[in-house]
Design a protein around this motif. Structure first.
Motif, PDB file in Angstrom:
ATOM      1  N   UNK A 105       0.832  -1.204   0.000  1.00 24.81           N
ATOM      2  CA  UNK A 105       0.000   0.000   0.000  1.00 24.81           C
ATOM      3  C   UNK A 105       0.870   1.259   0.000  1.00 24.81           C
ATOM      4  N   UNK A 106       1.970   1.182   0.728  1.00 22.16           N
ATOM      5  CA  UNK A 106       2.870   2.345   0.787  1.00 22.16           C
ATOM      6  C   UNK A 106       3.487   2.630  -0.580  1.00 22.16           C
ATOM      7  N   UNK A 107       3.770   1.558  -1.322  1.00 21.92           N
ATOM      8  CA  UNK A 107       4.341   1.736  -2.659  1.00 21.92           C
ATOM      9  C   UNK A 107       3.334   2.437  -3.570  1.00 21.92           C
ATOM     10  N   UNK A 108       2.076   1.987  -3.541  1.00 19.08           N
ATOM     11  CA  UNK A 108       1.048   2.597  -4.376  1.00 19.08           C
ATOM     12  C   UNK A 108       0.790   4.049  -3.980  1.00 19.08           C
ATOM     13  N   UNK A 109       0.719   4.295  -2.682  1.00 18.81           N
ATOM     14  CA  UNK A 109       0.485   5.663  -2.215  1.00 18.81           C
ATOM     15  C   UNK A 109       1.655   6.573  -2.585  1.00 18.81           C
ATOM     16  N   UNK A 110       2.870   6.029  -2.498  1.00 13.62           N
ATOM     17  CA  UNK A 110       4.049   6.800  -2.906  1.00 13.62           C
ATOM     18  C   UNK A 110       3.989   7.118  -4.392  1.00 13.62           C
ATOM     19  N   UNK A 111       3.498   6.135  -5.178  1.00 10.86           N
ATOM     20  CA  UNK A 111       3.348   6.368  -6.613  1.00 10.86           C
ATOM     21  C   UNK A 111       2.368   7.514  -6.870  1.00 10.86           C
ATOM     22  N   UNK A 112       1.191   7.463  -6.224  1.00  9.72           N
ATOM     23  CA  UNK A 112       0.192   8.518  -6.429  1.00  9.72           C
ATOM     24  C   UNK A 112       0.736   9.877  -5.995  1.00  9.72           C
ATOM     25  N   UNK A 113       1.503   9.878  -4.914  1.00  7.70           N
ATOM     26  CA  UNK A 113       2.074  11.130  -4.399  1.00  7.70           C
ATOM     27  C   UNK A 113       3.028  11.751  -5.426  1.00  7.70           C
ATOM     28  N   UNK A 114       3.967  10.936  -5.935  1.00  8.94           N
ATOM     29  CA  UNK A 114       4.962  11.450  -6.889  1.00  8.94           C
ATOM     30  C   UNK A 114       4.316  11.746  -8.239  1.00  8.94           C
ATOM     31  N   UNK A 160       2.678  15.095  -8.361  1.00 13.67           N
ATOM     32  CA  UNK A 160       3.602  16.207  -8.623  1.00 13.67           C
ATOM     33  C   UNK A 160       3.999  16.269 -10.096  1.00 13.67           C
ATOM     34  N   UNK A 161       4.186  15.105 -10.713  1.00 14.23           N
ATOM     35  CA  UNK A 161       4.444  15.068 -12.154  1.00 14.23           C
ATOM     36  C   UNK A 161       3.319  15.793 -12.903  1.00 14.23           C
ATOM     37  N   UNK A 162       2.085  15.503 -12.504  1.00 17.61           N
ATOM     38  CA  UNK A 162       0.931  16.086 -13.184  1.00 17.61           C
ATOM     39  C   UNK A 162       0.818  17.588 -12.937  1.00 17.61           C
ATOM     40  N   UNK A 163       1.228  18.045 -11.752  1.00 18.95           N
ATOM     41  CA  UNK A 163       1.222  19.488 -11.490  1.00 18.95           C
ATOM     42  C   UNK A 163       2.211  20.212 -12.397  1.00 18.95           C
ATOM     43  N   UNK A 164       3.391  19.608 -12.570  1.00 18.40           N
ATOM     44  CA  UNK A 164       4.389  20.192 -13.482  1.00 18.40           C
ATOM     45  C   UNK A 164       3.843  20.181 -14.905  1.00 18.40           C
ATOM     46  N   UNK A 165       3.173  19.077 -15.262  1.00 13.07           N
ATOM     47  CA  UNK A 165       2.581  18.959 -16.588  1.00 13.07           C
ATOM     48  C   UNK A 165       1.526  20.046 -16.814  1.00 13.07           C
ATOM     49  N   UNK A 166       0.668  20.263 -15.811  1.00  8.29           N
ATOM     50  CA  UNK A 166      -0.374  21.289 -15.922  1.00  8.29           C
ATOM     51  C   UNK A 166       0.248  22.663 -16.138  1.00  8.29           C
ATOM     52  N   UNK A 167       1.362  22.930 -15.449  1.00  5.57           N
ATOM     53  CA  UNK A 167       2.049  24.201 -15.625  1.00  5.57           C
ATOM     54  C   UNK A 167       2.601  24.363 -17.033  1.00  5.57           C
ATOM     55  N   UNK A 168       3.055  23.252 -17.630  1.00  4.84           N
ATOM     56  CA  UNK A 168       3.601  23.308 -18.989  1.00  4.84           C
ATOM     57  C   UNK A 168       2.508  23.452 -20.035  1.00  4.84           C
ATOM     58  N   UNK A 200      -5.378  20.385 -12.342  1.00  2.00           N
ATOM     59  CA  UNK A 200      -4.430  20.787 -11.300  1.00  2.00           C
ATOM     60  C   UNK A 200      -5.001  20.536  -9.902  1.00  2.00           C
ATOM     61  N   UNK A 201      -6.247  20.917  -9.683  1.00  2.00           N
ATOM     62  CA  UNK A 201      -6.864  20.771  -8.355  1.00  2.00           C
ATOM     63  C   UNK A 201      -7.031  19.311  -7.959  1.00  2.00           C
ATOM     64  N   UNK A 202      -7.432  18.471  -8.920  1.00  2.00           N
ATOM     65  CA  UNK A 202      -7.565  17.040  -8.623  1.00  2.00           C
ATOM     66  C   UNK A 202      -6.240  16.444  -8.170  1.00  2.00           C
ATOM     67  N   UNK A 203      -5.156  16.866  -8.811  1.00  2.00           N
ATOM     68  CA  UNK A 203      -3.852  16.323  -8.439  1.00  2.00           C
ATOM     69  C   UNK A 203      -3.363  16.858  -7.097  1.00  2.00           C
ATOM     70  N   UNK A 204      -3.749  18.082  -6.744  1.00  2.00           N
ATOM     71  CA  UNK A 204      -3.446  18.567  -5.397  1.00  2.00           C
ATOM     72  C   UNK A 204      -4.149  17.708  -4.349  1.00  2.00           C
ATOM     73  N   UNK A 205      -5.399  17.343  -4.617  1.00  2.00           N
ATOM     74  CA  UNK A 205      -6.145  16.484  -3.684  1.00  2.00           C
ATOM     75  C   UNK A 205      -5.487  15.112  -3.596  1.00  2.00           C
ATOM     76  N   UNK A 206      -5.063  14.563  -4.761  1.00  2.00           N
ATOM     77  CA  UNK A 206      -4.376  13.265  -4.784  1.00  2.00           C
ATOM     78  C   UNK A 206      -3.114  13.314  -3.921  1.00  2.00           C
ATOM     79  N   UNK A 207      -2.351  14.383  -4.049  1.00  2.00           N
ATOM     80  CA  UNK A 207      -1.113  14.530  -3.273  1.00  2.00           C
ATOM     81  C   UNK A 207      -1.413  14.580  -1.785  1.00  2.00           C
ATOM     82  N   UNK A 208      -2.396  15.388  -1.400  1.00  2.00           N
ATOM     83  CA  UNK A 208      -2.728  15.548   0.025  1.00  2.00           C
ATOM     84  C   UNK A 208      -3.270  14.249   0.625  1.00  2.00           C
TER      85      UNK A 208
END
Length: 230
Positions: A110-119, A122-130, A143-151
């Motif tokens: 579970x920690x591996x999957x959660x770590x994947x979603x977390x990282x 952030x990839x998606x936030x950078x993508x949204x900025x680009x 962007x907002x959905x990915x902030x929720x995913x990170x949190x």
């Protein structure tokens, strides 16, 4: 005293999607839908979380990563942010292979999957900025959905590490929101592909002309002001 010269801003030419539209963007819709369906199916099966983690999620991540790389290469000449999809795809494949071959038996999967979603968030936030540079498209939902995913993934990881409770529900919600984010990305890409039908190419040419004229005037004024301090 010498002042540092400001760098000349990059003037973007006619957006590439005006000439050639993005292809295979439905990949992200299918990917997001599979994330959501997989989690819903897993809730109906005995030992669903284990089934979800070891089986479907590993294959889903590997396929998803391969699709991201394929999309990136297929749209390499049209999308400035194509390199981010390559990096994200490689990271996704590595995570899927890691889970599939059970190389993390000393760590909670579970920690591996959660770590994947977390990282990945952030990839998606950078993508949204680009992607903001492409047309008058609203990228805020993505962007907002990915902030929720990170949190949520960070909160679930803290729960697991501190052993304060069961994070399975949070993992499920995070997975569904991540899938929804990919579906929103597809909708945005589809809107981007149709945007050029709404705005004529001549308008973009005029905008580019104004931009070039503005930055040339800015550079001349800067050179004149700089001479006063030399």
């Amino acid at each position: 005293m010498k002042l540092k010269a400001i760098k000349k801003s990059k003037v973007q030419s006619i957006p590439k999607f005006m000439i050639e539209k993005l292809r295979f963007n439905s990949i992200f819709f299918v990917s997001g839908l599979l994330f959501n369906i997989t989690w819903c199916i897993s809730l109906l099966i005995t030992h669903a979380i284990e089934f979800y983690i070891i089986g479907l999620s590993a294959f889903l991540l590997i396929i998803n990563g391969g699709c991201e790389i394929f999309f990136s290469l297929a749209n390499k000449r049209k999308l400035e942010a194509w390199g981010l999809f390559i990096q994200s795809g490689i990271f996704t494949i590595i995570t899927g292979v890691l889970i599939l071959f059970d190389l993390v038996n000393i760590v909670n999967v579970n920690e591996v999957l959660l770590s994947y979603f977390f990282i990945a968030g952030f990839f998606n936030l950078i993508l949204a900025g680009s992607l903001v540079q492409y047309g008058m498209i609203d990228w805020s939902r993505f962007r907002n959905l990915n902030w929720v995913v990170i949190l949520l993934s960070a909160s679930a990881l803290l729960m697991l590490v501190s052993d304060c409770g069961d994070a399975d529900i949070l993992l499920g919600i995070t997975s569904v929101l991540f899938g929804c984010g990919r579906m929103v990305l597809t909708a945005n890409f589809s809107e981007l592909n149709t945007f050029s039908d709404k705005v004529s190419r001549e308008i973009y040419e005029k905008i580019d002309g104004v931009k070039i004229e503005y930055f040339e005037a800015l550079e001349k004024n800067w050179d004149a002001d700089r001479n006063l301090f030399l």
